[in-house]
Design a protein around this motif. Structure first.
Motif, short mmCIF file in Angstrom:
data_model
loop_
_atom_site.label_atom_id
_atom_site.label_comp_id
_atom_site.label_asym_id
_atom_site.label_seq_id
_atom_site.Cartn_x
_atom_site.Cartn_y
_atom_site.Cartn_z
N LEU A 47 -26.29 -57.73 14.05
CA LEU A 47 -26.95 -57.16 12.88
C LEU A 47 -26.07 -56.05 12.31
N THR A 48 -25.94 -55.99 10.99
CA THR A 48 -25.35 -54.81 10.38
C THR A 48 -26.47 -53.94 9.82
N GLN A 49 -26.20 -52.64 9.78
CA GLN A 49 -27.22 -51.67 9.37
C GLN A 49 -26.59 -50.59 8.51
N ASP A 50 -26.99 -50.52 7.24
CA ASP A 50 -26.59 -49.42 6.38
C ASP A 50 -27.12 -48.13 7.00
N TRP A 51 -26.27 -47.09 7.10
CA TRP A 51 -26.67 -45.92 7.88
C TRP A 51 -26.03 -44.68 7.27
N HIS A 52 -26.60 -44.26 6.11
CA HIS A 52 -25.99 -43.19 5.33
C HIS A 52 -26.50 -41.81 5.74
N PRO A 53 -25.60 -40.83 5.77
CA PRO A 53 -26.09 -39.46 5.88
C PRO A 53 -26.75 -39.03 4.57
N ALA A 54 -27.65 -38.06 4.63
CA ALA A 54 -28.24 -37.51 3.41
C ALA A 54 -27.13 -36.98 2.51
N GLY A 55 -27.28 -37.20 1.21
CA GLY A 55 -26.28 -36.73 0.27
C GLY A 55 -25.01 -37.55 0.25
N HIS A 56 -25.09 -38.80 0.67
CA HIS A 56 -23.90 -39.66 0.70
C HIS A 56 -23.28 -39.78 -0.69
N GLY A 111 -21.32 -47.28 6.59
CA GLY A 111 -21.65 -46.33 5.53
C GLY A 111 -22.02 -44.96 6.05
N PHE A 112 -21.64 -44.65 7.30
CA PHE A 112 -22.03 -43.35 7.85
C PHE A 112 -20.99 -42.26 7.61
#
Length: 229
Positions: A47-56, A111-112
């Motif tokens: 599985l892939t998972q988009d995983w952005h920090p706040a304010g990306h 995306g982290f």
């Protein structure tokens, strides 16, 4: 079961891309039972998972005066600005609650990095930062990936293209994907995938046959359909 040299890569089936999410893809919830049915046939599921920090940096909210779906230039090239989505630790970043996760052996988060987006499950948007997925698959003896998920014209597209560039055969299960389609992005995505030799398969074709190298199945050079030799 599909042969052990073929893995299923499920791209970003997460709450924010599904109904009620901040970046909902039309019809996204419809693919969940299809993805579950596919997963039952593969011995390797990632599985892939988009995983952005706040304010990306890919969020429109990080660019005063800009609106979602506008495009800006980043150091790595053009970047579509998105509504805030899939923020680390928030419910929107979780996988869809009906997604059957028991068959998955690995989750690749992407995306982290704060300043770099990542559509592809293989390489960040800068084109040089690997996620580790290619190495994982090679160590598992995988040479072919079957791809399903969200969205066809962005993360599925980039994942499929980078799979081929990384030396894998790539097949996209069109019914088990849904698209955003920003100003023709879906047609452009399919054209780019086709140009790289990425094939389309239907759920029926995957369900009916083993697609291993000794299965006697192949893709017609003049058709997107899988045919029996």
């Amino acid at each position: 079961m599909i042969d052990a040299g073929t893995a299923l890569v499920v791209v970003d089936v997460q709450n924010d891309f599904c109904a009620g999410g901040s970046l909902a893809v039309p019809g996204a919830d419809e693919i969940v039972p299809l993805v579950n049915a596919l997963a039952a046939r593969f011995s390797t599921v990632v599985l892939t998972q988009d995983w952005h920090p706040a304010g990306h940096a890919s969020f429109a909210s990080s660019h005063p005066g800009r609106a979602p779906f506008e495009e800006v230039e980043m150091p790595y090239g053009p970047q579509v600005l998105w509504p805030d989505h899939c923020v680390q630790g928030q419910d929107g970043a979780d996988f869809h609650p009906a997604l059957e996760l028991s068959a998955a052996q690995a989750v690749i988060r992407k995306g982290f990095h704060h300043a770099v987006d990542s559509y592809s499950g293989f390489v960040e948007a800068d084109g040089r930062t690997p996620t580790g997925l290619a190495g994982y698959l090679r160590e598992r003896g995988v040479g072919r990936v079957v791809i399903a998920g969200l969205a066809t014209d962005f993360c599925v597209n980039w994942t499929a293209q980078d799979a081929v560039r990384g030396g894998f055969e790539a097949i996209v299960v069109e019914e088990a994907c849904r698209a955003i389609d920003l100003e023709g992005s879906l047609a452009r995505a399919w054209a780019a995938m086709t140009a790289l030799g990425i094939r389309r398969a239907s759920m029926a074709e995957i369900a009916a046959y083993s697609i291993g190298p000794k299965s006697g199945l192949h893709f017609s050079e003049n058709s997107d359909a899988m045919t029996k030799s």
